[in-house]
Design a protein around this motif. Structure first.
Motif, PDB file in Angstrom:
ATOM      1  N   THR A 266       0.841  -1.212   0.000  1.00  0.00           N
ATOM      2  CA  THR A 266       0.000   0.000   0.000  1.00  0.00           C
ATOM      3  C   THR A 266       0.870   1.254   0.000  1.00  0.00           C
ATOM      4  O   THR A 266       0.370   2.362  -0.206  1.00  0.00           O
ATOM      5  CB  THR A 266      -0.854   0.085   1.289  1.00  0.00           C
ATOM      6  OG1 THR A 266       0.043   0.166   2.419  1.00  0.00           O
ATOM      7  CG2 THR A 266      -1.756  -1.119   1.449  1.00  0.00           C
ATOM      8  N   PRO A 273      -1.306   6.444  -4.076  1.00  0.00           N
ATOM      9  CA  PRO A 273      -2.626   6.847  -4.583  1.00  0.00           C
ATOM     10  C   PRO A 273      -3.502   5.624  -4.868  1.00  0.00           C
ATOM     11  O   PRO A 273      -2.978   4.540  -5.098  1.00  0.00           O
ATOM     12  CB  PRO A 273      -2.308   7.579  -5.887  1.00  0.00           C
ATOM     13  CG  PRO A 273      -0.831   7.632  -6.029  1.00  0.00           C
ATOM     14  CD  PRO A 273      -0.206   6.793  -4.969  1.00  0.00           C
ATOM     15  N   ALA A 274      -4.805   5.796  -4.841  1.00  0.00           N
ATOM     16  CA  ALA A 274      -5.722   4.665  -5.021  1.00  0.00           C
ATOM     17  C   ALA A 274      -5.648   4.059  -6.418  1.00  0.00           C
ATOM     18  O   ALA A 274      -5.734   2.839  -6.575  1.00  0.00           O
ATOM     19  CB  ALA A 274      -7.156   5.124  -4.737  1.00  0.00           C
ATOM     20  N   MET A 277      -3.768   0.769  -7.450  1.00  0.00           N
ATOM     21  CA  MET A 277      -3.105   0.128  -6.305  1.00  0.00           C
ATOM     22  C   MET A 277      -3.321  -1.384  -6.297  1.00  0.00           C
ATOM     23  O   MET A 277      -2.512  -2.134  -5.742  1.00  0.00           O
ATOM     24  CB  MET A 277      -3.554   0.746  -4.976  1.00  0.00           C
ATOM     25  CG  MET A 277      -2.516   0.554  -3.868  1.00  0.00           C
ATOM     26  SD  MET A 277      -3.168   0.614  -2.219  1.00  0.00           S
ATOM     27  CE  MET A 277      -3.172   2.362  -1.888  1.00  0.00           C
ATOM     28  N   GLU A 278      -4.406  -1.831  -6.920  1.00  0.00           N
ATOM     29  CA  GLU A 278      -4.668  -3.280  -6.956  1.00  0.00           C
ATOM     30  C   GLU A 278      -3.503  -4.073  -7.562  1.00  0.00           C
ATOM     31  O   GLU A 278      -3.293  -5.241  -7.233  1.00  0.00           O
ATOM     32  CB  GLU A 278      -5.974  -3.570  -7.720  1.00  0.00           C
ATOM     33  CG  GLU A 278      -5.964  -3.231  -9.211  1.00  0.00           C
ATOM     34  CD  GLU A 278      -6.228  -1.756  -9.523  1.00  0.00           C
ATOM     35  OE1 GLU A 278      -6.229  -0.930  -8.589  1.00  0.00           O
ATOM     36  OE2 GLU A 278      -6.414  -1.422 -10.707  1.00  0.00           O
TER      37      GLU A 278
END
Ligand code: BES
Ligand code: MN
Ligand code: ZN
Length: 494
Positions: A266, A273-274, A277-278
């Motif tokens: 993370t 940042p989102a 991120m996966e």
């Protein structure tokens, strides 16, 4: 649904129904082998209508006429077969896979005149299997799955059956390692935490690999506080897996492979940042390649001693996480000021590398890590970054990369870059500022390898999300397994 390929070799063609494949060339677009399936002589017309001239990777695929022993006949072009490399034959295998999806029975007749040698026939089979890989564990099967998925029996016709079988046994070991590495990368982080990954490594014992799993308590005893610091924010404890394959002479120093295994990154308190991120479920691509390689070496009973060490942690933000400004003492005794908790891979690796050198005194030490976004900026998805303190090792890896098409590009190490990670408060800091991000990361690692011949492969751009190829459709590519298997073979087994 994924397709399972069952490969066998035979001296002559026996087919009733199913798909018959032959390999054509520019010199003879319709090979003799194809004519055997075509008593009515329709292929010449089919080929001319299709404009097929035997060019590499071109195909013609027709419904077989009534008197043919096959249901379908296909010709795949090989261009000038004599010029083709191992990887070219793999690609051809990958191409053939696209034809056989819906078939149940396939014969691939490699002919007599222009038939590739047994090694290349086995390469073709490897390409077929690698292309067939499909990570569909979490997709509920469709109702008509019976028709699209399942097993395909492939018989490859070649005059040297025993040579093919022998060559293919090695390729199966490679395919197993690649597929294991891909599975590990594709698996989501909720399913594959450090403990679960370690259990996967432990399974290599079935192949004769000795596997030790070091727990948090043992890592504390070893004073691996750099690695442990990364794990502080995670509810899931870290592990270090040590895998040993002893296929060489007892007195031979081992070759060592070390992998970054951040099961999810993370960024920690310096949170990412989102968007995208996966993808950080793949931040264990280095560890996956090391595990896949150990599988391959053991499965093909490589005549070398090899050690694989992977540092398994999760990088999470939490009340217990480490902070920017914290100072940790690594196992080596050197202290590190944490500037950015997202530069965590080097913290895991520095303790794993030190431990590896200290315990095994390896002949060479090669680490793989999805270490920096900067290497993707520099090289995109088509080369891994290579850093080394040893020109011979760098050349051998570059050569293996060119042969396997798992390509690497050497970037520099130099004292000027090393200065960028000097710290006001500790022996070093964990980031070096805006410029040359992949190099400063490599300089960091270099401080933990002393004079052991060492190479660092930054696989951030190649281990996952690389473009589809003829031999890979998977997000997790398994990059590094074929490269290092080739390096080991060519440098230590021939
Ligand atoms: N795991 C990342 C690197 C990465 C980025 C891998 C994209 C694959 C795709 C690594 O831990 C990281 O976050 N590196 C930082 C370092 C920076 C904070 C100095 C980066 O590259 O931004
Ligand atoms: Mn990170
Ligand atoms: Zn990372």
């Amino acid at each position: 649904m994924s397709v399972e390929i069952d490969i066998s070799f035979a001296k002559s063609t026996k087919i009733s129904g199913g798909l018959a494949v032959a390999v054509g060339s520019e010199a003879s677009p319709v090979p003799e082998a194809a004519r055997a399936f075509d008593p009515a002589g329709v292929l010449d017309k089919a080929v001319s209508v299709a404009g097929f001239k035997g060019k590499a990777y071109a195909t013609v695929d027709i419904l077989a006429p009534k008197d043919s022993p096959a249901d379908r006949i296909a010709i795949v072009g090989a261009g000038t077969p004599g010029d083709r490399t191992s990887f070219d034959w793999m690609r051809l295998g990958g191409k053939i896979f696209t034809l056989i999806r819906s078939a149940k029975k396939v014969v691939i007749d490699l002919g007599e005149d222009e038939q590739p040698d047994a090694e290349h026939a086995a390469d073709l089979a490897l390409g077929l299997i690698m292309r067939a890989y499909d990570f569909d564990t979490y997709k509920t099967p469709k109702e008509d799955a019976e028709e699209t998925g399942g097993k395909v029996k492939v018989t490859i016709v070649h005059s040297d059956v025993s040579g093919c079988k022998k060559a293919f046994a090695d390729r199966e070991a490679v395919a197993g390692g690649v597929s294991l590495a891909r599975d590990l990368v594709n698996e989501p982080a909720n399913v594959l935490g450090p403990v679960e990954f370690a259990a996967k490594a432990k399974e290599l014992e079935k192949l004769g690999v000795e596997v030790e799993i070091l727990t948090e308590k043992e890592l504390k005893k070893l004073k691996m506080d750099a690695l442990l610091g990364v794990a502080l924010g995670s509810a899931r404890p870290p592990r270090l897996a040590v895998m040993q394959w002893k296929g060489g002479k007892a007195k031979d120093k081992p070759l060592a492979f070390v992998g970054k295994g951040v099961v999810f990154d993370t960024g920690g308190i310096s949170i990412k940042p989102a968007a995208g991120m996966e993808d950080m479920k793949g931040d264990m691509g280095g560890a996956a390649a090391v595990t896949g390689l150990m599988h391959t070496l053991a499965a093909r009973k490589a005549k070398v001693n090899a050690v694989g060490i992977i540092g398994l942690v999760e990088n999470m933000p939490d009340g217990a996480s480490q902070r920017p400004g914290d100072i940790v003492r690594s196992m080596s005794g050197q202290t590190i000021e944490i500037i950015n908790t997202d530069a965590e891979g080097r913290l895991v690796l520095c303790d794993a590398l030190w431990y590896c050198r200290d315990r095994f005194d390896p002949k060479v030490m090669i680490n793989l890590a999805t270490l920096t976004g900067a290497v993707i900026v520099a090289l995109g998805n088509h080369h891994a970054g290579l850093f080394s303190n040893d020109d011979g090792l760098a050349a051998a890896l570059s050569n293996a990369g060119a042969i396997t098409e798992e390509k690497v590009w050497r970037l520099p190490l130099a004292p000027e870059y090393d200065k960028l990670i000097d710290s006001k408060f500790a022996d070093m800091k964990n980031t070096g500022g805006r410029w040359a991000g992949s190099i400063t990361a490599a300089q960091f690692l270099k401080r933990f390898v002393k004079d052991t011949p060492w190479a660092h492969l930054d696989v951030a751009g190649t281990a996952m999300g690389s473009p589809a190829t003829d031999v890979n459709r998977s997000w997790g590519s398994g990059f590094g397994v074929r490269l290092l298997d080739r390096y080991v073979r060519d440098t230590f087994e021939s």
